[in-house]
Design a protein around this motif. Structure first.
Motif, short mmCIF file in Angstrom:
data_model
loop_
_atom_site.label_atom_id
_atom_site.label_comp_id
_atom_site.label_asym_id
_atom_site.label_seq_id
_atom_site.Cartn_x
_atom_site.Cartn_y
_atom_site.Cartn_z
N PRO A 62 79.31 39.52 50.51
CA PRO A 62 79.00 38.66 49.37
C PRO A 62 78.58 39.48 48.15
O PRO A 62 77.89 40.49 48.27
N VAL A 63 79.02 39.05 46.99
CA VAL A 63 78.62 39.62 45.71
C VAL A 63 78.06 38.47 44.89
O VAL A 63 78.80 37.58 44.47
N LEU A 64 76.74 38.45 44.69
CA LEU A 64 76.06 37.35 44.01
C LEU A 64 75.84 37.71 42.54
O LEU A 64 75.38 38.81 42.23
N ARG A 65 76.16 36.76 41.64
CA ARG A 65 76.10 37.08 40.22
C ARG A 65 75.30 36.10 39.38
O ARG A 65 74.85 36.45 38.31
N ASP A 66 75.09 34.85 39.80
CA ASP A 66 74.32 33.93 38.96
C ASP A 66 73.81 32.77 39.79
O ASP A 66 74.37 32.46 40.86
N VAL A 67 72.73 32.13 39.30
CA VAL A 67 72.12 30.99 39.98
C VAL A 67 71.71 29.96 38.93
O VAL A 67 71.47 30.29 37.77
N ALA A 68 71.61 28.71 39.36
CA ALA A 68 71.17 27.63 38.48
C ALA A 68 70.61 26.51 39.34
O ALA A 68 70.87 26.44 40.55
N ARG A 69 69.84 25.60 38.70
CA ARG A 69 69.32 24.44 39.40
C ARG A 69 69.32 23.22 38.47
O ARG A 69 68.93 23.32 37.31
N CYS A 70 69.75 22.09 39.01
CA CYS A 70 69.61 20.82 38.31
C CYS A 70 69.93 19.69 39.29
O CYS A 70 70.56 19.91 40.33
N ALA A 71 69.44 18.49 38.94
CA ALA A 71 69.68 17.30 39.75
C ALA A 71 69.30 17.51 41.21
O ALA A 71 69.98 17.01 42.11
N GLY A 72 68.22 18.25 41.45
CA GLY A 72 67.71 18.44 42.80
C GLY A 72 68.47 19.42 43.65
O GLY A 72 68.24 19.49 44.88
N ARG A 73 69.39 20.22 43.07
CA ARG A 73 70.13 21.17 43.86
C ARG A 73 70.15 22.53 43.18
O ARG A 73 70.11 22.64 41.95
N TRP A 74 70.22 23.59 44.01
CA TRP A 74 70.40 24.95 43.54
C TRP A 74 71.86 25.34 43.75
O TRP A 74 72.51 24.90 44.70
N TYR A 75 72.35 26.20 42.87
CA TYR A 75 73.72 26.71 42.98
C TYR A 75 73.70 28.23 42.82
O TYR A 75 72.95 28.77 41.99
N ALA A 76 74.52 28.91 43.61
CA ALA A 76 74.71 30.35 43.48
C ALA A 76 76.20 30.62 43.47
O ALA A 76 76.97 29.98 44.21
N VAL A 77 76.62 31.57 42.62
CA VAL A 77 78.05 31.88 42.52
C VAL A 77 78.26 33.39 42.56
O VAL A 77 77.36 34.16 42.25
N GLY A 78 79.45 33.77 42.93
CA GLY A 78 79.82 35.18 42.99
C GLY A 78 81.18 35.32 43.63
O GLY A 78 82.14 34.65 43.21
N GLY A 79 81.26 36.17 44.63
CA GLY A 79 82.53 36.37 45.31
C GLY A 79 82.33 37.08 46.63
O GLY A 79 81.21 37.41 47.03
N LEU A 80 83.44 37.29 47.31
CA LEU A 80 83.47 38.11 48.52
C LEU A 80 84.37 39.32 48.25
O LEU A 80 85.42 39.18 47.64
N VAL A 81 83.92 40.49 48.70
CA VAL A 81 84.70 41.71 48.57
C VAL A 81 85.05 42.19 49.98
O VAL A 81 84.16 42.44 50.80
N ASP A 82 86.35 42.31 50.28
CA ASP A 82 86.75 42.72 51.63
C ASP A 82 86.75 44.25 51.73
O ASP A 82 86.52 44.95 50.73
N PRO A 83 86.98 44.81 52.91
CA PRO A 83 86.87 46.27 53.09
C PRO A 83 87.80 47.10 52.21
O PRO A 83 87.52 48.27 51.96
N VAL A 84 88.90 46.52 51.73
CA VAL A 84 89.81 47.29 50.87
C VAL A 84 89.58 47.00 49.39
O VAL A 84 90.33 47.46 48.53
#
Length: 405
Positions: free
Chosen positions: A57-79
């Motif tokens: 996992p590569v995490l880049r940003d977070v936010a919260r509203c309407a009672g929920r948290w959100y996190a976004v980013g990506g997945l980096v595979d071995p290559v």
């Protein structure tokens, strides 16, 4: 000179020497004690990869509203191949991946780097370097409750092309959704009523560069049904930036304000957040970080985007490299900021709308530089932080009783 005249002169010299010695021996006033660091009880939040997906996992940003948290980013595979990923949580401790539906070649490789949300859903910015010049192929994503996170296909030159510079941050509010960034003419924005498709607004008078210099917008926040963006001005032939803020009622027409700095100081406003009392901006100025608050004439509470700003505080000290503000989050009158000094990323909090600040112990030491990142979100007495040291990304949450006392 007669002996009678010498004696008074010698006495005066002796008195001066004694006075100087007394001044040297007098104790200096005690230094102001450093504020006691805030020590959250950090706990790791487990973010599971989507079913059938592999990679780090590569995490880049977070936010919260309407009672929920959100996190976004990506997945980096071995290559080194990447794919977009997003998670949501009701408590900040237990997270679930959102289904993702990419529609383009580069969208399937995006890493999501900015997120915003409001009651009816969430949107994100993603990018992947590609093409003959290796420039970012940027796009937007939108999520509605019960559905997948969907890529929104767009013409290449909406975010790219020969006039592209940056699409930096994303905000959501009653007036819709807005992206802040820069094009060849300077600061620019993209607007949308629903995040299903954005309209580029570049070369806008007051927002874009002009005879006073080149502008760039780094962040944006919703203020009522309007917007406040922050950034900088680089004068013609100059090398030192001046911090700027812009306000708009509709995202189309913008008013510029120069943020005050001490005489001879330079810097930029890099992040902005909306507090109960109005927008607050933070950025590097001189050898530390400055805090400005919009004051709507400085006699009333701001009811919408303001054109008058006051410098209300500052914190931090210079490091070995370029200073930066990497994240700013608000809850009530509380602010939490992540800064970089070229060596370390540091965490700070203010309980009085940015006037005074205390350092916060980070969940892990976090270097500043390379492919590293640290961002935060806050709600009540819960802090959420995501860290990426270049080899490992983690999400953390911590309850901090008394953070607002």
């Amino acid at each position: 000179m007669s002996p009678a005249r010498v004696r008074p002169v010698l006495a005066a010299v002796a008195a001066a020497v004694l006075l100087l010695a007394a001044c040297r021996d007098a104790p200096s006033p005690p230094a102001e004690p450093a504020p006691e660091p805030v020590r959250p009880d950090w706990r790791v939040a487990e973010l599971f990869a989507p079913v059938g997906a592999a990679g780090r996992p590569v995490l880049r940003d977070v936010a919260r509203c309407a009672g929920r948290w959100y996190a976004v980013g990506g997945l980096v595979d071995p290559v080194g191949e990447t794919r977009p990923v997003a998670w949501s949580s009701s408590d900040g401790a237990t997270w679930s991946p959102l289904p993702v539906r990419a529609r383009t070649f580069y969208g399937r490789q995006h890493v999501l780097y900015a997120v915003a949300c409001r009651d009816d859903g969430m949107a994100a910015l993603g990018a992947k370097a590609g093409g003959v010049h290796g420039n970012p192929r940027t796009g937007t994503w939108v999520w509605r409750p019960g559905g997948p996170l969907r890529e929104v296909p767009a013409p290449f030159e909406l975010f790219g092309g020969p006039r592209a510079v940056s699409a930096s941050r994303l905000a959501a509010g009653p007036g819709g959704w807005l992206i802040a960034g820069a094009r060849a003419e300077g600061a620019a924005v993209w607007t949308s009523p629903d995040a299903e498709g954005f309209v580029l607004r570049e070369a806008v008078p007051g927002l874009a560069g002009d005879g006073r210099g080149r502008t760039a917008a780094y962040d944006v926040a919703a203020v009522g049904s309007g917007w406040v963006a922050v950034g900088s001005l680089l004068p013609p032939g100059g090398t030192a930036r001046t911090p700027l803020a812009w306000s708009s009622a509709d995202g189309r027409a913008w008013r510029r304000a120069v943020l005050p700095v001490p005489a001879g100081a330079y810097g930029a406003a890099e992040r902005v957040a909306q507090l109960d009392g109005g927008p607050v901006a933070v950025g590097p100025v001189g050898d530390g970080f400055a805090v400005w608050r919009a004051c709507d004439g400085c006699g009333r509470q701001p009811s919408g985007p303001a054109d008058v700003w006051q410098r209300v505080g500052g914190f931090g000290a210079a490091g070995p490299g370029v200073l930066s503000v990497d994240s700013l989050a608000a809850s009530g009158r509380r602010l939490v900021a992540v800064t970089g000094d070229g060596a370390q990323r540091r965490l700070w909090t203010s309980r009085d709308s940015g006037v005074s600040w205390r350092p916060v112990i980070t969940p892990v030491p976090m270097p500043d530089g390379g492919d590293t990142a640290m961002v935060v979100a806050v709600h009540g007495d819960v802090l959420l932080a995501v860290t990426d040291g270049g080899m490992r990304s983690q999400a953390w949450w911590g309850v901090v009783p008394g953070i607002d006392q």
